[in-house]
Design an enzyme around this catalytic site. Structure first.
Site, PDB file in Angstrom:
ATOM      1  N   TYR A   1       7.462  25.733  65.881  1.00 16.11           N
ATOM      2  CA  TYR A   1       6.144  25.117  66.033  1.00 16.11           C
ATOM      3  C   TYR A   1       5.033  26.166  65.936  1.00 16.11           C
ATOM      4  CZ  TYR A   1       2.604  21.911  67.867  1.00 16.11           C
ATOM      5  OH  TYR A   1       1.505  21.108  68.023  1.00 16.11           O
TER       6      TYR A   1
ATOM      7  N   SER B   1      14.028  25.744  67.719  1.00 20.15           N
ATOM      8  CA  SER B   1      12.943  25.007  68.352  1.00 20.15           C
ATOM      9  C   SER B   1      12.513  23.837  67.458  1.00 20.15           C
ATOM     10  CB  SER B   1      11.781  25.955  68.676  1.00 20.15           C
ATOM     11  OG  SER B   1      10.853  25.338  69.525  1.00 20.15           O
ATOM     12  N   GLN B   2      11.263  23.799  66.995  1.00 17.82           N
ATOM     13  CA  GLN B   2      10.887  22.741  66.052  1.00 17.82           C
ATOM     14  C   GLN B   2      11.833  22.743  64.854  1.00 17.82           C
ATOM     15  OE1 GLN B   2       6.705  21.516  64.365  1.00 17.82           O
ATOM     16  NE2 GLN B   2       7.421  23.255  63.178  1.00 17.82           N
TER      17      GLN B   2
ATOM     18  N   ASP C   1      15.307  27.753  79.578  1.00 20.29           N
ATOM     19  CA  ASP C   1      14.317  27.373  78.564  1.00 20.29           C
ATOM     20  C   ASP C   1      13.400  26.290  79.114  1.00 20.29           C
ATOM     21  OD1 ASP C   1      12.876  26.595  76.336  1.00 20.29           O
ATOM     22  OD2 ASP C   1      14.608  26.503  75.006  1.00 20.29           O
TER      23      ASP C   1
ATOM     24  N   HIS D   1      13.578  30.329  76.119  1.00 21.47           N
ATOM     25  CA  HIS D   1      13.464  29.742  74.783  1.00 21.47           C
ATOM     26  C   HIS D   1      13.903  30.714  73.694  1.00 21.47           C
ATOM     27  CE1 HIS D   1      12.225  26.567  72.170  1.00 21.47           C
ATOM     28  NE2 HIS D   1      11.314  27.295  71.545  1.00 21.47           N
TER      29      HIS D   1
END
Length: 318
Positions: free
Chosen positions: A87, A182-183, A268, A298
């Site tokens: 992101y 992540s994204q 996370d 994360h």
């Protein structure tokens, strides 16, 4: 950050029944395709890789940019990895992501429409189909209507990136993997659920999984952008919940069958570990593995996890 989610013994069996829209499959039926619009050689000054600046047709016909990289001088058709950024990132500069070409793969790094201004070295793909029903951030653009939602466009772009790379020279179309963190991990999972013949998927700390739980556990962005929107637009919760149900990674994971490699940090707070396990434990394919990093957030396993990904995909791709 101390551990805040479920203990690992519970996470390993955490498989909630996440409500799914009855028309989920019909909603995503037209996601396929992927026509390459252009592919121009790009001089990076690097001698061990060849790079092309690629555009392919994404959602709504919009041109989506990508970097296509191969080991220099390779003449055979190679397995390919399609990678999706996290992101706020774009595709950055050519030659930034060299792990997969260095490991012998063709590599397509997709740009992210309307992002690229928060981290890294930018992007070059606008989002011309901005919906009006929602906020101004990517997570909230069009969020009041599933048809207008930003992540509908981005997921279609990701699916079409796989279709596009299969037509590029030097790619073995039967061995294309989707990867991201992540994204990017959420996009890779969505691709796995929508592309029936995907070769493999590598999803670390995946975003957009078990979204309702994530919104209850964390205020960190990107999820925090949605809760901030709802803190102002209090009456919109049910409409937002309905829209998000069409992009929840648990639903895509249930439909996926490709061999899958996951990674998660138990501390996370951006993409809480229980949300990743919700997708992992509902994953439709029997060949799946999860690497857990007990004391990481994360960032997960970073280079250690990358090395594990490289070794795992080498076994899957031979």
């Amino acid at each position: 950050m101390p551990a805040f989610d479920l203990p690992l013994a519970e996470l390993e069996h955490y498989a909630p029944d996440v409500p799914e829209p009855p028309d989920f499959d019909a909603f995503w039926a037209s996601a396929g395709g992927g026509t390459v619009l252009s592919a121009r050689p790009w001089d990076t000054g690097l001698t061990l890789v060849d790079v092309w600046d690629v555009e392919f047709e994404g959602f709504g016909g919009a041109p989506i940019r990508a970097w296509y990289t191969r080991p220099a001088g390779a003449t055979e058709d190679l397995p390919a990895v399609v990678e999706f950024p996290g992101y706020g990132r774009g595709r950055g500069l050519p030659g930034e992501r060299l792990t997969w070409p260095a490991a012998g793969y063709a590599h397509l790094l997709m740009d992210v429409r309307g992002q690229g201004d928060q981290w890294g070295n930018g992007g070059g793909t606008p989002d011309p189909h901005r919906g009006t029903a929602g906020g101004h951030r990517p997570t909230t653009r069009g969020i009041l209507d599933p048809a207008e939602y930003y992540y509908r466009r981005l997921i279609v772009d990701a699916v079409r990136a796989v279709g596009a790379v299969r037509t590029l020279p030097g790619v073995d179309p039967a061995r294309v993997a989707a990867a991201g963190n992540s994204q990017g991990g959420g996009l890779a999972l969505a691709v796995a659920g929508l592309v029936a013949d995907l070769h493999a998927v590598l999803a670390s700390a995946p975003f957009l999984c078990h979204i309702e739980r994530a919104l209850a556990l964390t205020d960190a962005a990107p999820y925090g952008e949605i809760t901030q929107y709802l803190a102002v637009h209090r009456e919109a919760h049910e409409r937002v919940r309905r829209t998000l149900s069409y992009v929840d990674g648990v639903h895509f994971a249930r439909r996926a069958t490709a061999p899958a490699h996951f990674g998660v940090g138990l501390r996370d707070t951006v993409c809480p570990p229980s949300t990743a396990f919700a997708a992992y434990n509902r994953y439709g394919g029997a060949d799946r593995t999860m690497h857990v990093y007990e004391f990481n957030g994360h960032e997960g396993g970073e280079a250690l996890h990358t090395a594990r990904q490289v070794r795992w995909l080498a076994k899957v791709s031979t």
